[in-house]
Design an enzyme around this catalytic site. Sequence first.
Site, PDB file in Angstrom:
ATOM      1  N   LYS A 124     -39.183  42.130 -10.780  1.00  0.00           N
ATOM      2  CA  LYS A 124     -37.921  42.803 -10.460  1.00  0.00           C
ATOM      3  C   LYS A 124     -37.165  42.989 -11.764  1.00  0.00           C
ATOM      4  O   LYS A 124     -37.382  42.248 -12.724  1.00  0.00           O
ATOM      5  CB  LYS A 124     -37.072  41.941  -9.513  1.00  0.00           C
ATOM      6  N   ASP A 164     -34.254  50.282  -6.250  1.00  0.00           N
ATOM      7  CA  ASP A 164     -33.626  49.241  -5.418  1.00  0.00           C
ATOM      8  C   ASP A 164     -32.157  49.665  -5.337  1.00  0.00           C
ATOM      9  O   ASP A 164     -31.854  50.850  -5.531  1.00  0.00           O
ATOM     10  CB  ASP A 164     -33.811  47.842  -6.037  1.00  0.00           C
TER      11      ASP A 164
HETATM   12  P1  NDP Z   1     -28.793  51.486  -1.940  1.00  0.00           P
HETATM   13  O1  NDP Z   1     -28.207  51.428  -3.296  1.00  0.00           O
HETATM   14  O2  NDP Z   1     -29.368  52.782  -1.477  1.00  0.00           O
HETATM   15  O3  NDP Z   1     -27.733  50.946  -0.868  1.00  0.00           O
HETATM   16  C1  NDP Z   1     -27.271  49.617  -0.916  1.00  0.00           C
HETATM   17  C2  NDP Z   1     -26.117  49.412   0.031  1.00  0.00           C
HETATM   18  O4  NDP Z   1     -25.634  48.066   0.004  1.00  0.00           O
HETATM   19  C3  NDP Z   1     -24.919  50.236  -0.341  1.00  0.00           C
HETATM   20  O5  NDP Z   1     -24.229  50.504   0.820  1.00  0.00           O
HETATM   21  C4  NDP Z   1     -24.158  49.277  -1.268  1.00  0.00           C
HETATM   22  O6  NDP Z   1     -22.827  49.594  -1.498  1.00  0.00           O
HETATM   23  C5  NDP Z   1     -24.294  48.006  -0.518  1.00  0.00           C
HETATM   24  N1  NDP Z   1     -24.150  46.859  -1.423  1.00  0.00           N
HETATM   25  C6  NDP Z   1     -24.807  46.613  -2.569  1.00  0.00           C
HETATM   26  N2  NDP Z   1     -24.396  45.450  -3.128  1.00  0.00           N
HETATM   27  C7  NDP Z   1     -23.440  44.989  -2.320  1.00  0.00           C
HETATM   28  C8  NDP Z   1     -22.612  43.837  -2.354  1.00  0.00           C
HETATM   29  N3  NDP Z   1     -22.703  42.926  -3.354  1.00  0.00           N
HETATM   30  N4  NDP Z   1     -21.740  43.656  -1.323  1.00  0.00           N
HETATM   31  C9  NDP Z   1     -21.651  44.566  -0.300  1.00  0.00           C
HETATM   32  N5  NDP Z   1     -22.407  45.673  -0.226  1.00  0.00           N
HETATM   33  C10 NDP Z   1     -23.278  45.877  -1.213  1.00  0.00           C
HETATM   34  O7  NDP Z   1     -29.894  50.360  -1.877  1.00  0.00           O
HETATM   35  P2  NDP Z   1     -31.121  50.221  -0.908  1.00  0.00           P
HETATM   36  O8  NDP Z   1     -30.844  50.795   0.429  1.00  0.00           O
HETATM   37  O9  NDP Z   1     -32.313  50.670  -1.648  1.00  0.00           O
HETATM   38  O10 NDP Z   1     -31.220  48.638  -0.803  1.00  0.00           O
HETATM   39  C11 NDP Z   1     -30.583  47.879   0.237  1.00  0.00           C
HETATM   40  C12 NDP Z   1     -31.272  46.543   0.391  1.00  0.00           C
HETATM   41  O11 NDP Z   1     -32.656  46.740   0.728  1.00  0.00           O
HETATM   42  C13 NDP Z   1     -31.296  45.651  -0.863  1.00  0.00           C
HETATM   43  O12 NDP Z   1     -31.271  44.304  -0.464  1.00  0.00           O
HETATM   44  C14 NDP Z   1     -32.648  45.972  -1.475  1.00  0.00           C
HETATM   45  O13 NDP Z   1     -33.091  44.928  -2.308  1.00  0.00           O
HETATM   46  C15 NDP Z   1     -33.495  46.089  -0.222  1.00  0.00           C
HETATM   47  N6  NDP Z   1     -34.743  46.826  -0.336  1.00  0.00           N
HETATM   48  C16 NDP Z   1     -34.803  48.101  -0.821  1.00  0.00           C
HETATM   49  C17 NDP Z   1     -36.011  48.769  -0.874  1.00  0.00           C
HETATM   50  C18 NDP Z   1     -36.126  50.184  -1.312  1.00  0.00           C
HETATM   51  O14 NDP Z   1     -37.242  50.717  -1.254  1.00  0.00           O
HETATM   52  N7  NDP Z   1     -35.061  50.836  -1.742  1.00  0.00           N
HETATM   53  C19 NDP Z   1     -37.255  48.121  -0.464  1.00  0.00           C
HETATM   54  C20 NDP Z   1     -37.076  46.804   0.089  1.00  0.00           C
HETATM   55  C21 NDP Z   1     -35.863  46.202   0.132  1.00  0.00           C
HETATM   56  P3  NDP Z   1     -22.216  49.292  -2.988  1.00  0.00           P
HETATM   57  O15 NDP Z   1     -23.223  49.760  -3.989  1.00  0.00           O
HETATM   58  O16 NDP Z   1     -20.963  50.058  -3.029  1.00  0.00           O
HETATM   59  O17 NDP Z   1     -21.954  47.826  -3.088  1.00  0.00           O
HETATM   60  O1  2IT Z   2     -37.393  45.090  -2.740  1.00  0.00           O
HETATM   61  C1  2IT Z   2     -38.311  45.922  -2.764  1.00  0.00           C
HETATM   62  O2  2IT Z   2     -39.403  45.711  -2.218  1.00  0.00           O
HETATM   63  C2  2IT Z   2     -38.071  47.206  -3.448  1.00  0.00           C
HETATM   64  N1  2IT Z   2     -36.983  47.426  -3.937  1.00  0.00           N
HETATM   65  C3  2IT Z   2     -39.193  48.199  -3.574  1.00  0.00           C
HETATM   66  C4  2IT Z   2     -40.076  47.859  -4.731  1.00  0.00           C
HETATM   67  C5  2IT Z   2     -41.148  48.872  -5.053  1.00  0.00           C
HETATM   68  O3  2IT Z   2     -41.841  48.603  -6.052  1.00  0.00           O
HETATM   69  O4  2IT Z   2     -41.300  49.877  -4.376  1.00  0.00           O
END
Ligand code: NDP
Ligand code: 2IT
Length: 445
Positions: A124, A164
């Site tokens: 990561k 992410d």
């Molecule tokens: P995005 O940036 O697209 O969206 C993240 C969301 O969470 C936003 O609404 C953001 O708002 C909010 N957020 C982030 N940090 C905080 C915080 N400290 N407090 C409150 N709200 C928060 O990210 P993703 O949708 O890609 O990711 C969301 C989750 O899913 C994360 O935990 C990520 O690790 C996980 N994930 C993502 C994957 C992917 O393929 N994208 C794969 C697997 C898991 P703001 O930025 O304003 O705080």
């Molecule tokens: O938390 C996760 O699994 C991700 N943000 C996706 C990682 C990836 O390599 O696609």
Amino acid sequence: MDVNKIISELESRHPGEVEYLQAVREVLDSIEETYNENPHFESMGIIKRLVEPDKVFMFKVPWQDDRGEVHVNIGYRIQFSNVIGPYKGGLRFHPSVNLSILKFLAFEQIFKNSLTSLAMGGAKGGSDFNPKGKSDTEIMRFCHAFMQGLWKHIGPNTDVPAGDIGVGAKEIGYLFGMYKKMTDEHTGVLTGKGIAWGGSLIRPEATGFGAVYFTQEMLQKRGDSIKGKRVAVSGFGNVAWGVAKKVAELGGKVVTLSGPDGFIYDEEGITEDKIDYMLELRTSNEDIVKPYSFEYAGSKFYQDKKPWEIACDIAIPCATQNELDGNDALSLVENGCICIAEGANMPCTPEAIEVFQKNQVLFAPGKAVNAGGVATSGLEMSQNAMKLNWTEEEVDSKLQHIMQQIHLECVKYGTDDTGYIDYVKGANIAGFLKVANAMVDTGLI
Ligand code: NDP
Ligand code: 2IT
């Protein structure tokens, strides 16, 4: 294995890294019994070796804003384990990013990637850069500067970053552009790329779709389905968007979304144009959900509150770590929620998980539920390596198959004598065994 001793040693070496220690403890607690049944794991020092990352890179990222002012952020890449494949995992751009958060995420990624059945190790990275309110050119300059610090440490067979929080297709484009310039190579060094330059169909939707496929498997095991269910979702980013799309397609109703400002309750359900509107909200640069309530009459905005107070059948937290605590869990259970699936990484606190498990409701951890994102990244790597593109249907059917297999693994290792499935235990044991066996096979390195 003495879990308390390992954790306290880790704590003295890495004081204050609470998220990292939380993630390690959860895994060790669930694998303890299996580990002790395999004494050769201890004689090979598997746990001691597994809880420390292989390598940690930190670098300075100087960049200039549109007014010419110079800023300096910290860039990181944690390469945790490459025993079953090249390091693989996302990049997070968020002001809260620090070593503890990235180490927890990279550690979780080892087991998640193992569960996908594809050849990917755990990593990561990211930066404490805040994309909120930045112009496109500022984002581009930052991404270029970040890649100048990172490019030497990554490669299509070494380490393959992706998106992410705060890193989506746009950022991946700028990062890829600079990598290509530095190396003069057009390779699959990043995933989540644009379709025109090496990306895979379905990757943007994959994490959310995969989470819903997994939820569907959990419900089916109890003779139930998503159809007609009320689903509470947090976040409004990439994962929440994919979840909303698939839930609507399967006849369920997503009734909440949330942002740092509060949450939206939409009793009619978040469907069709409302789902597209989520993308507009996400890219608006303001990063708040309140405008949804102006756009769609009938929806309501609750300031500084979380969606878990709304009555729902299923909850899918998709925002960030530790966003759902013990009290939220109690309120979900009391309001009749039967299934909680972690779309985000570690969104439920240990206290919340305890509440769910005590009440025997369905609960599954992020490393199983959201593994569809990285699995489809793995499928993107395969397509890049073969220099071929699969159709949407081909990628989606492979994704569905992978999620079904992960569910079966959780059932295999997590079912107790009463028939209750402890998905946390199941996912951790299944993910761990493959990694531990590979560490035994490849020796002390
Ligand atoms: P995005 O940036 O697209 O969206 C993240 C969301 O969470 C936003 O609404 C953001 O708002 C909010 N957020 C982030 N940090 C905080 C915080 N400290 N407090 C409150 N709200 C928060 O990210 P993703 O949708 O890609 O990711 C969301 C989750 O899913 C994360 O935990 C990520 O690790 C996980 N994930 C993502 C994957 C992917 O393929 N994208 C794969 C697997 C898991 P703001 O930025 O304003 O705080
Ligand atoms: O938390 C996760 O699994 C991700 N943000 C996706 C990682 C990836 O390599 O696609």
